[in-house]
Design a protein around this motif. Structure first.
Motif, PDB file in Angstrom:
ATOM      1  N   VAL A  97       0.870  -1.184   0.000  1.00 43.45           N
ATOM      2  CA  VAL A  97       0.000   0.000   0.000  1.00 43.45           C
ATOM      3  C   VAL A  97       0.899   1.223   0.000  1.00 43.45           C
ATOM      4  O   VAL A  97       1.981   1.206   0.596  1.00 43.45           O
ATOM      5  N   GLY A  98       0.434   2.287  -0.669  1.00 42.09           N
ATOM      6  CA  GLY A  98       1.250   3.492  -0.793  1.00 42.09           C
ATOM      7  C   GLY A  98       1.783   4.018   0.528  1.00 42.09           C
ATOM      8  O   GLY A  98       2.922   4.487   0.620  1.00 42.09           O
ATOM      9  N   SER A  99       0.997   3.905   1.603  1.00 43.49           N
ATOM     10  CA  SER A  99       1.409   4.484   2.890  1.00 43.49           C
ATOM     11  C   SER A  99       2.499   3.663   3.586  1.00 43.49           C
ATOM     12  O   SER A  99       3.054   4.106   4.585  1.00 43.49           O
ATOM     13  N   ASP A 302      -1.153  -0.398  -4.140  1.00 45.03           N
ATOM     14  CA  ASP A 302      -2.514   0.104  -3.972  1.00 45.03           C
ATOM     15  C   ASP A 302      -2.440   1.509  -3.366  1.00 45.03           C
ATOM     16  O   ASP A 302      -1.457   1.847  -2.706  1.00 45.03           O
ATOM     17  N   GLU A 303      -3.486   2.301  -3.560  1.00 38.98           N
ATOM     18  CA  GLU A 303      -3.538   3.693  -3.029  1.00 38.98           C
ATOM     19  C   GLU A 303      -2.264   4.449  -3.419  1.00 38.98           C
ATOM     20  O   GLU A 303      -1.577   5.009  -2.568  1.00 38.98           O
ATOM     21  N   VAL A 304      -1.967   4.475  -4.722  1.00 36.43           N
ATOM     22  CA  VAL A 304      -0.691   5.054  -5.173  1.00 36.43           C
ATOM     23  C   VAL A 304      -0.645   6.572  -4.951  1.00 36.43           C
ATOM     24  O   VAL A 304       0.429   7.164  -4.860  1.00 36.43           O
ATOM     25  N   HIS A 305      -1.819   7.212  -4.784  1.00 32.51           N
ATOM     26  CA  HIS A 305      -1.842   8.666  -4.544  1.00 32.51           C
ATOM     27  C   HIS A 305      -1.219   9.031  -3.194  1.00 32.51           C
ATOM     28  O   HIS A 305      -0.954  10.198  -2.933  1.00 32.51           O
ATOM     29  N   MET A 306      -0.987   8.010  -2.334  1.00 32.74           N
ATOM     30  CA  MET A 306      -0.359   8.282  -1.030  1.00 32.74           C
ATOM     31  C   MET A 306       1.153   8.534  -1.155  1.00 32.74           C
ATOM     32  O   MET A 306       1.783   8.994  -0.212  1.00 32.74           O
ATOM     33  N   PRO A 325      10.524  -5.276 -12.285  1.00 31.79           N
ATOM     34  CA  PRO A 325       9.316  -6.094 -12.426  1.00 31.79           C
ATOM     35  C   PRO A 325       8.225  -5.335 -13.175  1.00 31.79           C
ATOM     36  O   PRO A 325       8.435  -4.198 -13.598  1.00 31.79           O
ATOM     37  N   ILE A 326       7.069  -5.949 -13.297  1.00 28.99           N
ATOM     38  CA  ILE A 326       5.902  -5.262 -13.845  1.00 28.99           C
ATOM     39  C   ILE A 326       5.239  -4.580 -12.663  1.00 28.99           C
ATOM     40  O   ILE A 326       4.984  -5.223 -11.651  1.00 28.99           O
ATOM     41  N   VAL A 327       4.977  -3.297 -12.792  1.00 30.75           N
ATOM     42  CA  VAL A 327       4.388  -2.555 -11.667  1.00 30.75           C
ATOM     43  C   VAL A 327       2.929  -2.248 -11.995  1.00 30.75           C
ATOM     44  O   VAL A 327       2.623  -1.755 -13.083  1.00 30.75           O
ATOM     45  N   ILE A 328       2.034  -2.577 -11.061  1.00 35.60           N
ATOM     46  CA  ILE A 328       0.611  -2.257 -11.229  1.00 35.60           C
ATOM     47  C   ILE A 328       0.219  -1.296 -10.115  1.00 35.60           C
ATOM     48  O   ILE A 328       0.366  -1.605  -8.943  1.00 35.60           O
ATOM     49  N   PHE A 329      -0.250  -0.124 -10.513  1.00 33.57           N
ATOM     50  CA  PHE A 329      -0.728   0.857  -9.535  1.00 33.57           C
ATOM     51  C   PHE A 329      -2.258   0.792  -9.495  1.00 33.57           C
ATOM     52  O   PHE A 329      -2.882   0.440 -10.490  1.00 33.57           O
ATOM     53  N   ALA A 330      -2.841   1.174  -8.355  1.00 38.18           N
ATOM     54  CA  ALA A 330      -4.298   1.283  -8.283  1.00 38.18           C
ATOM     55  C   ALA A 330      -4.655   2.533  -7.495  1.00 38.18           C
ATOM     56  O   ALA A 330      -3.994   2.851  -6.495  1.00 38.18           O
ATOM     57  N   THR A 331      -5.637   3.271  -7.966  1.00 43.73           N
ATOM     58  CA  THR A 331      -6.061   4.467  -7.234  1.00 43.73           C
ATOM     59  C   THR A 331      -7.534   4.749  -7.502  1.00 43.73           C
ATOM     60  O   THR A 331      -8.051   4.396  -8.559  1.00 43.73           O
TER      61      THR A 331
END
Length: 455
Positions: A97-99, A302-306, A325-331
């Motif tokens: 998680v982003g945080s 996850d929560e990449v805006h953090m 690696p392959i990076v997957i962001f979610a927001t």
């Protein structure tokens, strides 16, 4: 006298939010089925994710990044988990998680790098010569001590090994005898000895010695098949972070001080860039020699805006490195400010990083899809619910949110049991929905009763 049967606990699995997701639910030609593998709807997003899975398998996606964007509760985390399920257990999948990057002990970029390395696997193939079988004889040969005196030393060990195909007598070095004693090997045990390193492993007791006792401390194993001397290919899966951590920790002696030092030391130790470069050199040499192959995995943030500006600029660099690696962001954010700056940007991600991302949109669910999802959740949680109640729950999901509707299932089943029923009916759901507020109703109440609260 009352006799009760004790229920087995092994089959019970803890039910989490995404337990029902078993894959992406695609046909062999890549088209998404409307209801499959726990997924409902989101066909275009699932098809896009399916293409990503194919590219990862063909190793054509390393160093690329993907962004799952959509409103809350539209299945972004479920999509990422679906990708992980499709790839299987051999491909590393590292969720964060982003945080998580904000730690008092370690730099933000260090946490990111550590997770990057966790998401890159290395498959090491090793050919080993192995002697294995059941010990038929074990006799150490002694000679006079070289140093003089009355003591005798062991010059070599004669060991007999038996498999289904035949027996062999081996003459072993005295150092291997020490290993045999350490492993407590006796006649009748099944062991294997590595020819290159002389390592001895006791597999268990031969099942020819198994007795009629119901309880025994020994583990009985069958007689090994094939010849005594065989060549084995051993495949080991490690991540680059495992290699970093193994080499970063100094191996102290066995004295009290070094053991105390290991206990007293804080758990987190920062791994230097220099060490990582050395490990990369060794890894590249292994790959060139054909001993190992690189398995680029998936890092899911996850929560990449953090993340803040420092992390985003670091991500730009990390995505360009040769081992990535392959990076997957979610927001779930729309246009908002990038953390720590006054700059507004779509999804709270700087435009230069957004430029590198392929973006997959997830859409809000319609009423019919919501009902299907809630039916799947009820099945996973082993709850019985009728059509009318599902339709009512679907309405709640439309007004409030899908998450809120799914959360009402368990309390409603308890209310139904208290009323002496096994299946949930509409009355139970109406009772439960009066007990628990959703976020929108709570916000509305706060606005109406603003003067009663401290603000």
């Amino acid at each position: 006298m009352k006799i009760e049967e004790v229920q087995s606990t092994t089959k019970k699995q803890r039910i989490a939010t995404h337990t029902h997701i078993k894959g992406l639910g695609l046909e062999p030609n890549g088209r998404a089925l409307s209801l499959a593998a726990g997924f409902v709807g989101q066909e275009s997003a699932r098809e896009a994710a399916g293409l990503v899975v194919d590219m990862i398998r063909q190793k054509k996606m390393a160093g690329r990044a993907l962004l799952l964007a959509g409103p809350p509760g539209t299945g972004k985390t479920a999509l990422a988990l679906g990708i992980a399920q499709e790839l299987g257990s051999k491909v590393p999948f590292c969720p964060m998680v982003g945080s998580e990057v904000y730690s008092s002990e370690v730099k933000k970029t260090e946490v990111l790098m550590e997770n990057f390395r966790r998401a890159i696997g290395l498959r090491i193939k090793e050919n080993k010569e192995v002697y294995e079988g059941e010990v038929t004889e074990l006799s150490p040969e002694e000679t006079e001590s070289v140093t003089g005196g009355y003591g005798k030393t062991i010059s070599h060990v004669i060991i007999g090994l038996k498999t289904v195909k035949g027996t062999k007598q081996l003459k072993l070095d005295p150092t291997i005898y020490d290993a045999l004693i350490k492993e407590k090997v006796a006649v009748g045990d099944v062991i294997y000895i590595e020819a290159n390193s002389g390592a001895v492993k006791r597999v268990g007791r031969s099942d020819a010695f198994a007795t009629e006792f119901d309880l025994e401390a020994e583990e009985y194993v069958p007689l090994p098949k094939g010849e005594v001397h065989k060549k084995k290919e051993i495949v080991q899966d490690v991540t680059l972070h495992d290699l970093d951590a193994a080499n970063a920790r100094p191996h102290g002696g066995q004295d009290i001080l070094s053991l105390m030092g290991q206990l007293m030391k804080p758990q987190k130790t920062e791994i230097t860039d220099k060490l990582r470069q050395e490990i990369n050199k060794v890894v590249n040499r292994y790959i060139d020699e054909g001993v190992a192959e690189l398995v680029p995995g998936v890092l899911f943030i996850d929560e990449v805006h953090m993340l803040d500006m420092e992390c985003f600029s670091y991500l730009n660099r990390a995505l360009e490195s040769s081992l990535s690696p392959i990076v997957i962001f979610a927001t779930n954010r729309g246009i908002c400010s990038v953390r720590g700056t006054d700059m507004t940007s779509p999804h709270g991600i700087p435009v230069d990083l957004l430029d590198r991302l392929a973006i997959i949109r997830t859409n809000t669910y319609g009423p019919a899809e919501m009902i299907q999802i809630l039916a799947i959740r009820a099945q996973v949680e082993e709850l019985q619910i009728d059509e009318e109640s599902l339709a009512y729950l679907g309405e709640i999901g439309q007004q409030a949110s899908l998450r809120h509707a799914a959360q009402l299932l368990s309390p409603a089943s308890i209310v139904a049991k208290m009323n002496g029923r096994d299946n949930i009916c509409k009355a139970d759901l109406e009772e439960v929905s009066t007990l628990y507020l959703d976020a929108k109703s709570s916000a509305k109440l706060l606005q109406e009763q603003q003067d009663r609260y401290i603000s």
